[in-house]
Scaffold this motif. Structure first.
Motif, short mmCIF file in Angstrom:
data_model
loop_
_atom_site.label_atom_id
_atom_site.label_comp_id
_atom_site.label_asym_id
_atom_site.label_seq_id
_atom_site.Cartn_x
_atom_site.Cartn_y
_atom_site.Cartn_z
N ILE A 1 -10.93 8.78 17.16
CA ILE A 1 -12.27 9.71 16.93
C ILE A 1 -12.96 9.14 15.54
O ILE A 1 -12.32 8.69 14.60
CB ILE A 1 -11.86 11.11 16.62
CG1 ILE A 1 -11.18 11.50 17.94
CG2 ILE A 1 -12.79 11.95 16.12
CD1 ILE A 1 -10.54 12.86 17.69
N ASP A 2 -14.40 9.22 15.71
CA ASP A 2 -15.27 8.65 14.50
C ASP A 2 -16.08 10.05 14.23
O ASP A 2 -16.98 10.24 15.18
CB ASP A 2 -15.86 7.37 14.83
CG ASP A 2 -16.82 6.88 13.55
OD1 ASP A 2 -16.18 7.35 12.52
OD2 ASP A 2 -17.68 6.20 13.88
N ALA A 3 -16.42 10.16 12.92
CA ALA A 3 -17.20 11.41 12.82
C ALA A 3 -18.60 10.63 11.70
O ALA A 3 -18.05 10.08 10.88
CB ALA A 3 -16.54 12.68 12.06
N SER A 4 -19.71 11.20 11.92
CA SER A 4 -20.64 10.80 11.03
C SER A 4 -21.32 12.23 10.81
O SER A 4 -21.78 12.79 11.61
CB SER A 4 -21.72 9.77 11.66
OG SER A 4 -22.79 9.87 10.90
N VAL A 5 -21.37 12.32 9.40
CA VAL A 5 -22.05 13.69 8.83
C VAL A 5 -23.14 13.33 8.21
O VAL A 5 -23.14 12.45 7.10
CB VAL A 5 -20.85 14.59 8.18
CG1 VAL A 5 -21.65 15.92 7.50
CG2 VAL A 5 -19.59 14.93 8.97
N ARG B 1 -17.70 10.74 17.78
CA ARG B 1 -17.41 9.72 18.88
C ARG B 1 -16.10 9.50 19.36
O ARG B 1 -15.26 9.38 18.53
CB ARG B 1 -17.76 8.32 18.17
CG ARG B 1 -19.29 8.05 17.88
CD ARG B 1 -19.60 6.91 17.25
NE ARG B 1 -20.86 6.70 16.66
CZ ARG B 1 -21.15 7.25 15.51
NH1 ARG B 1 -20.39 7.67 14.72
NH2 ARG B 1 -22.36 7.26 14.88
N LEU B 2 -15.89 10.26 20.57
CA LEU B 2 -14.71 10.33 21.35
C LEU B 2 -14.64 9.36 22.21
O LEU B 2 -15.61 8.73 22.74
CB LEU B 2 -14.53 11.89 21.92
CG LEU B 2 -14.83 13.04 20.88
CD1 LEU B 2 -14.95 14.13 21.82
CD2 LEU B 2 -13.84 13.07 20.00
N ARG B 3 -13.37 9.18 22.90
CA ARG B 3 -13.28 8.31 23.77
C ARG B 3 -13.89 8.76 25.00
O ARG B 3 -13.73 9.61 25.80
CB ARG B 3 -11.50 8.14 24.25
CG ARG B 3 -11.14 7.07 25.02
CD ARG B 3 -9.81 6.95 25.42
NE ARG B 3 -9.17 7.54 24.45
CZ ARG B 3 -7.95 7.97 24.66
NH1 ARG B 3 -7.28 8.05 25.67
NH2 ARG B 3 -7.25 8.29 23.50
N GLY B 4 -14.97 7.89 25.50
CA GLY B 4 -15.61 8.04 26.76
C GLY B 4 -16.61 9.21 26.38
O GLY B 4 -17.58 9.52 27.47
N ASN B 5 -17.04 9.66 25.07
CA ASN B 5 -18.18 10.66 25.05
C ASN B 5 -18.61 10.63 23.54
O ASN B 5 -17.73 10.36 22.47
CB ASN B 5 -17.43 12.39 25.47
CG ASN B 5 -18.59 13.23 25.56
OD1 ASN B 5 -19.72 12.68 25.71
ND2 ASN B 5 -18.23 14.35 25.75
N ASN B 6 -19.92 11.16 23.25
CA ASN B 6 -20.38 11.49 21.91
C ASN B 6 -20.85 12.79 21.88
O ASN B 6 -21.49 13.31 23.09
CB ASN B 6 -21.40 10.61 21.51
CG ASN B 6 -21.14 9.20 21.37
OD1 ASN B 6 -20.07 8.74 21.26
ND2 ASN B 6 -22.10 8.06 21.59
N ILE B 7 -20.43 13.48 20.71
CA ILE B 7 -20.85 14.87 20.54
C ILE B 7 -21.74 14.83 19.51
O ILE B 7 -21.45 14.54 18.31
CB ILE B 7 -19.86 15.81 20.27
CG1 ILE B 7 -18.83 15.86 21.75
CG2 ILE B 7 -20.16 17.39 20.16
CD1 ILE B 7 -17.63 16.65 21.63
N HIS B 8 -23.38 15.39 19.59
CA HIS B 8 -24.04 15.61 18.45
C HIS B 8 -24.45 17.01 18.41
O HIS B 8 -24.80 17.74 19.17
CB HIS B 8 -25.23 14.55 18.63
CG HIS B 8 -26.02 14.69 17.68
ND1 HIS B 8 -26.07 13.93 16.58
CD2 HIS B 8 -27.16 15.32 17.40
CE1 HIS B 8 -26.87 14.33 15.56
NE2 HIS B 8 -27.93 15.23 16.12
N VAL B 9 -24.40 17.48 17.05
CA VAL B 9 -24.49 18.79 16.76
C VAL B 9 -25.54 18.80 15.50
O VAL B 9 -25.13 18.02 14.64
CB VAL B 9 -23.31 19.78 16.41
CG1 VAL B 9 -23.83 21.24 16.43
CG2 VAL B 9 -22.50 19.78 17.96
#
Length: 76
Positions: A1-5, A21-29
Protein backbone atom coordinates in the motif's frame (compact mmCIF):
# COMPACT_ATOMS: atom_id res chain seq x y z
CA UNK A 1 0.00 0.00 0.00
CA UNK A 2 1.29 3.42 -0.97
CA UNK A 3 -0.36 6.67 0.17
CA UNK A 4 0.07 10.20 -1.11
CA UNK A 5 -1.46 13.06 0.90
CA UNK A 6 -1.72 16.70 -0.16
CA UNK A 7 -2.95 19.55 2.02
CA UNK A 8 -3.30 22.84 0.13
CA UNK A 9 -4.84 26.28 0.57
CA UNK A 10 -6.78 27.83 -2.33
CA UNK A 11 -7.67 31.42 -1.45
CA UNK A 12 -10.38 30.89 1.19
CA UNK A 13 -10.86 27.14 0.84
CA UNK A 14 -8.74 24.38 2.32
CA UNK A 15 -8.18 21.23 0.23
CA UNK A 16 -7.19 17.81 1.53
CA UNK A 17 -6.48 14.98 -0.92
CA UNK A 18 -5.27 11.41 -0.57
CA UNK A 19 -4.47 8.73 -3.10
CA UNK A 20 -4.09 5.13 -1.93
CA UNK A 21 -2.44 2.69 -4.28
CA UNK A 22 -3.63 -0.79 -3.43
CA UNK A 23 -2.94 -4.03 -5.22
CA UNK A 24 -5.04 -3.76 -8.37
CA UNK A 25 -6.83 -0.54 -7.45
CA UNK A 26 -6.30 3.15 -6.71
CA UNK A 27 -8.53 5.08 -4.33
CA UNK A 28 -8.55 8.88 -4.64
CA UNK A 29 -10.51 11.07 -2.22
CA UNK A 30 -10.57 14.84 -1.87
CA UNK A 31 -12.35 17.32 0.35
CA UNK A 32 -12.86 21.11 0.20
CA UNK A 33 -13.85 22.99 3.35
CA UNK A 34 -13.45 26.42 4.93
CA UNK A 35 -11.32 24.97 7.75
CA UNK A 36 -8.38 22.58 7.28
CA UNK A 37 -9.39 20.44 10.26
CA UNK A 38 -12.90 20.08 8.82
CA UNK A 39 -11.42 19.17 5.42
CA UNK A 40 -9.26 16.46 7.00
CA UNK A 41 -12.20 15.12 9.03
CA UNK A 42 -14.41 14.93 5.94
CA UNK A 43 -11.57 13.32 3.99
CA UNK A 44 -11.10 10.59 6.61
CA UNK A 45 -14.85 9.82 6.62
CA UNK A 46 -14.92 9.53 2.82
CA UNK A 47 -11.77 7.43 2.78
CA UNK A 48 -13.16 5.07 5.42
CA UNK A 49 -16.27 4.40 3.31
CA UNK A 50 -14.21 3.82 0.14
CA UNK A 51 -11.80 1.42 1.86
CA UNK A 52 -14.66 -0.58 3.41
CA UNK A 53 -16.38 -0.79 0.00
CA UNK A 54 -13.12 -1.98 -1.60
CA UNK A 55 -12.63 -4.56 1.14
CA UNK A 56 -16.18 -5.88 0.69
CA UNK A 57 -15.67 -6.19 -3.07
CA UNK A 58 -12.46 -8.16 -2.58
CA UNK A 59 -14.15 -10.48 -0.05
CA UNK A 60 -17.18 -11.05 -2.31
CA UNK A 61 -14.95 -11.87 -5.25
CA UNK A 62 -12.96 -14.40 -3.23
CA UNK A 63 -16.08 -16.08 -1.82
CA UNK A 64 -17.58 -16.44 -5.32
CA UNK A 65 -14.45 -18.25 -6.44
CA UNK A 66 -14.66 -20.64 -3.47
CA UNK A 67 -18.35 -21.33 -4.18
CA UNK A 68 -17.57 -22.19 -7.79
CA UNK A 69 -14.76 -24.54 -6.74
CA UNK A 70 -17.08 -26.33 -4.31
CA UNK A 71 -19.79 -26.69 -6.97
CA UNK A 72 -17.29 -28.20 -9.41
CA UNK A 73 -16.04 -30.66 -6.81
CA UNK A 74 -19.60 -31.72 -5.86
CA UNK A 75 -20.61 -32.29 -9.48
CA UNK A 76 -17.63 -34.62 -10.03
Amino acid sequence: IDASVQLTVEKVRQRAEITLRLRGNNIHVESLEQDMYAAIDTLVDKLDRQVLRHKDRVKDHQSETLKRQQEVQQSQ
